[in-house]
Design an enzyme around this catalytic site. Structure first.
Site, PDB file in Angstrom:
ATOM      1  N   CYS A 131       0.808  -1.225   0.000  1.00  0.00           N
ATOM      2  CA  CYS A 131       0.000   0.000   0.000  1.00  0.00           C
ATOM      3  C   CYS A 131       0.846   1.283   0.000  1.00  0.00           C
ATOM      4  CB  CYS A 131      -0.945  -0.005   1.201  1.00  0.00           C
ATOM      5  SG  CYS A 131      -0.237  -0.720   2.677  1.00  0.00           S
ATOM      6  N   HIS A 243      -3.235   6.109   4.688  1.00  0.00           N
ATOM      7  CA  HIS A 243      -1.801   6.233   4.941  1.00  0.00           C
ATOM      8  C   HIS A 243      -1.322   7.610   4.472  1.00  0.00           C
ATOM      9  CE1 HIS A 243      -1.758   2.097   5.898  1.00  0.00           C
ATOM     10  NE2 HIS A 243      -0.971   1.605   4.958  1.00  0.00           N
TER      11      HIS A 243
HETATM   12  N1  LIG Z   1      -4.904  -3.624   4.435  1.00  0.00           N
HETATM   13  C1  LIG Z   1      -4.092  -3.056   3.552  1.00  0.00           C
HETATM   14  O1  LIG Z   1      -3.923  -1.826   3.509  1.00  0.00           O
HETATM   15  C2  LIG Z   1      -3.377  -3.892   2.596  1.00  0.00           C
HETATM   16  C3  LIG Z   1      -2.770  -3.294   1.528  1.00  0.00           C
HETATM   17  C4  LIG Z   1      -2.096  -4.065   0.618  1.00  0.00           C
HETATM   18  C5  LIG Z   1      -2.034  -5.411   0.810  1.00  0.00           C
HETATM   19  N2  LIG Z   1      -2.619  -6.001   1.879  1.00  0.00           N
HETATM   20  C6  LIG Z   1      -2.512  -7.440   2.025  1.00  0.00           C
HETATM   21  O2  LIG Z   1      -3.788  -8.058   1.860  1.00  0.00           O
HETATM   22  C7  LIG Z   1      -3.879  -9.196   2.681  1.00  0.00           C
HETATM   23  C8  LIG Z   1      -5.132  -9.132   3.555  1.00  0.00           C
HETATM   24  O3  LIG Z   1      -5.171  -7.933   4.280  1.00  0.00           O
HETATM   25  P1  LIG Z   1      -6.477  -7.518   5.108  1.00  0.00           P
HETATM   26  O4  LIG Z   1      -6.158  -6.188   5.646  1.00  0.00           O
HETATM   27  O5  LIG Z   1      -7.717  -7.689   4.309  1.00  0.00           O
HETATM   28  O6  LIG Z   1      -6.484  -8.611   6.302  1.00  0.00           O
HETATM   29  P2  LIG Z   1      -7.704  -9.090   7.212  1.00  0.00           P
HETATM   30  O7  LIG Z   1      -8.690  -8.009   7.420  1.00  0.00           O
HETATM   31  O8  LIG Z   1      -7.066  -9.700   8.412  1.00  0.00           O
HETATM   32  O9  LIG Z   1      -8.421 -10.230   6.348  1.00  0.00           O
HETATM   33  C9  LIG Z   1      -7.799 -11.452   6.048  1.00  0.00           C
HETATM   34  C10 LIG Z   1      -8.680 -12.251   5.122  1.00  0.00           C
HETATM   35  O10 LIG Z   1      -7.993 -13.459   4.751  1.00  0.00           O
HETATM   36  C11 LIG Z   1      -8.830 -14.563   5.036  1.00  0.00           C
HETATM   37  N3  LIG Z   1      -8.063 -15.750   5.410  1.00  0.00           N
HETATM   38  C12 LIG Z   1      -7.199 -15.876   6.437  1.00  0.00           C
HETATM   39  N4  LIG Z   1      -6.727 -17.144   6.484  1.00  0.00           N
HETATM   40  C13 LIG Z   1      -7.316 -17.823   5.476  1.00  0.00           C
HETATM   41  C14 LIG Z   1      -7.265 -19.162   5.006  1.00  0.00           C
HETATM   42  N5  LIG Z   1      -6.495 -20.081   5.596  1.00  0.00           N
HETATM   43  N6  LIG Z   1      -8.012 -19.494   3.928  1.00  0.00           N
HETATM   44  C15 LIG Z   1      -8.807 -18.589   3.340  1.00  0.00           C
HETATM   45  N7  LIG Z   1      -8.914 -17.307   3.733  1.00  0.00           N
HETATM   46  C16 LIG Z   1      -8.174 -16.926   4.784  1.00  0.00           C
HETATM   47  C17 LIG Z   1      -9.689 -14.105   6.199  1.00  0.00           C
HETATM   48  O11 LIG Z   1     -10.827 -14.936   6.297  1.00  0.00           O
HETATM   49  P3  LIG Z   1     -11.519 -15.262   7.727  1.00  0.00           P
HETATM   50  O12 LIG Z   1     -12.335 -14.056   8.071  1.00  0.00           O
HETATM   51  O13 LIG Z   1     -12.307 -16.455   7.432  1.00  0.00           O
HETATM   52  O14 LIG Z   1     -10.390 -15.510   8.700  1.00  0.00           O
HETATM   53  C18 LIG Z   1      -9.995 -12.683   5.749  1.00  0.00           C
HETATM   54  O15 LIG Z   1     -11.012 -12.710   4.781  1.00  0.00           O
HETATM   55  C19 LIG Z   1      -2.552  -9.256   3.435  1.00  0.00           C
HETATM   56  O16 LIG Z   1      -1.673 -10.095   2.720  1.00  0.00           O
HETATM   57  C20 LIG Z   1      -2.066  -7.858   3.401  1.00  0.00           C
HETATM   58  O17 LIG Z   1      -0.661  -7.765   3.514  1.00  0.00           O
HETATM   59  C21 LIG Z   1      -3.311  -5.284   2.775  1.00  0.00           C
END
Ligand SMILES: NC(=O)c1ccc[n+]([C@@H]2O[C@H](COP(=O)([O-])OP(=O)(O)OC[C@H]3O[C@@H](n4cnc5c(N)ncnc54)[C@H](OP(=O)(O)O)[C@@H]3O)[C@@H](O)[C@H]2O)c1
Length: 337
Positions: A131, A243
């Site tokens: 991000c 951010h």
């Molecule tokens: N947030 C940002 O600003 C941002 C920016 C760029 C990239 N990212 C990347 O995007 C990814 C997710 O970020 P987020 O902020 O959305 O995190 P989050 O809110 O913690 O959500 C994680 C998601 O992944 C799912 N998940 C976790 N373990 C899993 C599994 N074993 N099988 C299938 N689904 C699974 C979760 O499902 P459940 O609800 O079922 O656990 C949830 O839907 C990360 O890799 C992060 O580095 C985030």
């Protein structure tokens, strides 16, 4: 004709925003499938104002017949399942860090290197950058085209939503706990995040920098120009979404703040809001829900021959993640399918 699109990590911060943006943009879908972990089977997520999708498990989902998958389940889960989806013939756009530096996987910010999307054919995977990198390179690219950037020194002020939904809960619970005299111990962060700032995002590296800082260096070089030197300090702040970055840029060729302002006014994906006389600048709270990368506080840095300082703000869940991924999906559909 519409496409079958899977959103993996659909219950998370990024996944929910992907569903919102697919609906907002009226992405041509025949079917949208929401996938997450087994614990979320049967939960409901919204798709647009009217539709509700029942969440299915990623584990045993068969990607045969899916055209595009937008992945954001974290690096380990992407590493395990994205190649399986890609092998089934679906193009994966992955938000995790896992594939970003793979030379066979394009790392794409459409305003900067849209042409790199063509490289998806090697592995059927396209990586979405970090991000903090995304919003910085959107602002830097039009200036680099004119005056060639030599060096960037950046300090970030990153919101807790960048660390997932559990991190947002931690900021909320700690803030409330402080007022209720019931302080909650840190779990997602290494220190108290409420009313504090933490100079530590992702793992420390042997040289004392963090992996988040290393991502900003390497990803900027892969997307924009391998010759640009980047020095980053990444800091977590008690902001829910959005951010901010203080960016110092040193150029090889002459450029004035006025010229930069004129260029950024026309630049794709950039919204220049810079009117010091009227407190004209953008803060994270104002960027929430927006698509743009906002540039404010643009000024000359007189300590080097050709230097500029600026303040860059964007919604990390939108341009920093979900919107960038949907932009790539739109480009795929328009130019390659
Ligand atoms: N947030 C940002 O600003 C941002 C920016 C760029 C990239 N990212 C990347 O995007 C990814 C997710 O970020 P987020 O902020 O959305 O995190 P989050 O809110 O913690 O959500 C994680 C998601 O992944 C799912 N998940 C976790 N373990 C899993 C599994 N074993 N099988 C299938 N689904 C699974 C979760 O499902 P459940 O609800 O079922 O656990 C949830 O839907 C990360 O890799 C992060 O580095 C985030």
């Amino acid at each position: 004709m519409g496409y079958r699109v899977a959103v993996v990590g659909a219950t998370g911060n990024v996944g929910r925003e992907m569903l919102n943006i697919l609906a907002e943009r009226e992405f041509p879908v025949d079917e949208v499938i929401a996938l997450a972990s087994r614990e979320s089977i049967g939960k409901e997520v919204s798709f647009g104002d009217d539709a509700v999708l029942k969440v299915r498990a990623l584990d045993d989902f068969d990607f045969d017949g899916i055209d595009i998958s937008l992945f954001s389940p974290g690096a380990k889960v992407s590493a395990a399942h994205a190649p399986r989806a890609a092998a089934a013939g679906c193009v994966v756009i992955d938000n995790s860090s896992h594939f970003r530096m793979d030379p066979e996987v394009p790392l794409v910010v459409p305003e900067v290197n849209r042409e790199a999307i063509a490289g998806y054919r090697a592995r059927n995977i396209i990586a979405n950058p970090n991000c903090s990198t995304i919003q910085m390179v959107v602002a830097l690219k039009p200036l680099h085209d004119i005056a060639r950037i030599k060096r960037v020194v950046v300090a970030t002020y990153q919101s807790v939503s960048g660390a997932g939904k559990a991190a947002m809960d931690e900021l909320y619970d700690q803030t409330r706990g402080i007022y209720m005299n019931d302080l909650k111990a840190p779990q997602k962060f290494t220190r108290q995040i409420a009313f504090n700032v933490i100079p530590h995002i992702d793992l420390f590296q042997p040289d004392g920098s963090t992996r988040e800082e290393l991502k900003m260096v390497r990803e900027t070089q892969k997307i924009l120009d391998p010759e640009i030197a980047v020095s980053a300090t990444c800091v977590r702040v008690p902001v829910f979404v959005g951010h901010a970055e203080a960016v110092n840029v040193e150029f090889a060729d002459p450029i004035t703040a006025e010229e930069a302002r004129a260029i950024l006014q026309e630049a794709p994906g950039v919204d220049l809001v810079d009117d010091p006389d009227n407190n004209g600048y953008v803060t994270p709270v104002e960027c929430v829900g927006e698509f743009a990368v906002f540039v404010s506080r643009l000024r000359q840095d007189e300590t080097v021959p050709y230097g500029l300082n600026m303040w860059v703000v964007s919604d990390n869940l939108r341009k920093g993640a979900a919107w960038n991924a949907v932009q790539i999906a739109e480009a795929l559909v328009e130019e390659y399918f």
